[in-house]
Design an enzyme around this catalytic site. Structure first.
Site, PDB file in Angstrom:
ATOM      1  CG  HIS A 286      -8.450  -3.368  -2.383  1.00  0.00           C
ATOM      2  ND1 HIS A 286      -9.361  -2.672  -3.150  1.00  0.00           N
ATOM      3  CD2 HIS A 286      -8.285  -2.654  -1.242  1.00  0.00           C
ATOM      4  CE1 HIS A 286      -9.713  -1.569  -2.505  1.00  0.00           C
ATOM      5  NE2 HIS A 286      -9.084  -1.548  -1.334  1.00  0.00           N
TER       6      HIS A 286
ATOM      7  CB  VAL B 266      -9.259   1.688  -4.951  1.00  0.00           C
ATOM      8  CG1 VAL B 266      -8.947   1.119  -6.332  1.00  0.00           C
ATOM      9  CG2 VAL B 266      -8.300   2.822  -4.603  1.00  0.00           C
TER      10      VAL B 266
ATOM     11  CG  HIS C  69      -6.881  -3.019   3.121  1.00  0.00           C
ATOM     12  ND1 HIS C  69      -6.145  -1.879   2.923  1.00  0.00           N
ATOM     13  CD2 HIS C  69      -8.092  -2.782   2.535  1.00  0.00           C
ATOM     14  CE1 HIS C  69      -6.866  -0.986   2.256  1.00  0.00           C
ATOM     15  NE2 HIS C  69      -8.058  -1.512   2.019  1.00  0.00           N
TER      16      HIS C  69
ATOM     17  CG  ASP D   2      -2.087   0.943   1.087  1.00  0.00           C
ATOM     18  OD1 ASP D   2      -3.233   0.481   0.973  1.00  0.00           O
ATOM     19  OD2 ASP D   2      -1.844   2.182   1.087  1.00  0.00           O
TER      20      ASP D   2
END
Ligand code: 5GP
Ligand code: ZN
Length: 114
Positions: free
Chosen positions: A100, A96, A102, A30
């Site tokens: 995804h 976004v 994290h 990230d």
């Protein structure tokens, strides 16, 4: 999707630091890490939100979690523990719109989230 920032990262059009790559997913650090380890695990195919995943993508969703756990071992944070987060939509504060996971670790977390 050509204008999606994570699709551009996955294609290599935008630079990123990859930590794990296979035929189904691409994982990279990230840009604004929330811990000593902060990795984003993305499917290569564009799925905007986890809520958009189709029944045919069930295995892919499982694969993303397996890869996150594998990266945690690779990054040596598995024993101490870590957090996996999938933000979804407005209430989930997803910034976004490319699915995804994290992986955040290397420090003590607090609970509950704000
Ligand atoms: P979300 O809020 O959508 O769950 O998380 C998006 C994450 O993507 C944020 O943690 C943010 O720091 C990260 N991010 C946004 N743009 C970029 C970028 O261009 N490169 C990288 N490596 N991370 C990004
Ligand atoms: Zn995308």
């Amino acid at each position: 999707m050509s204008d999606c920032i994570f699709c551009q990262i996955i294609r290599g059009d935008i630079a990123s630091e990859a930590v794990y790559v296979d035929e189904r997913c691409y994982a990279f650090r990230d840009i604004d890490p929330q811990g000593p380890v902060h990795v984003l695990v993305c499917p290569r195919e564009h799925i905007a939100r986890v809520s958009d995943a189709q029944p045919t993508q069930e295995d892919l969703l499982g694969h993303l979690l397996w890869v996150a756990a594998e990266i945690a071992r690779q990054e040596r944070i598995s024993e101490g523990g870590y957090r996996l987060v999938i933000n979804c939509g407005v209430h989930g504060q997803q910034a976004v719109e490319h699915l995804h996971v994290h992986l955040i670790g290397g420090r003590q977390m607090a609970w509950p989230p704000g």
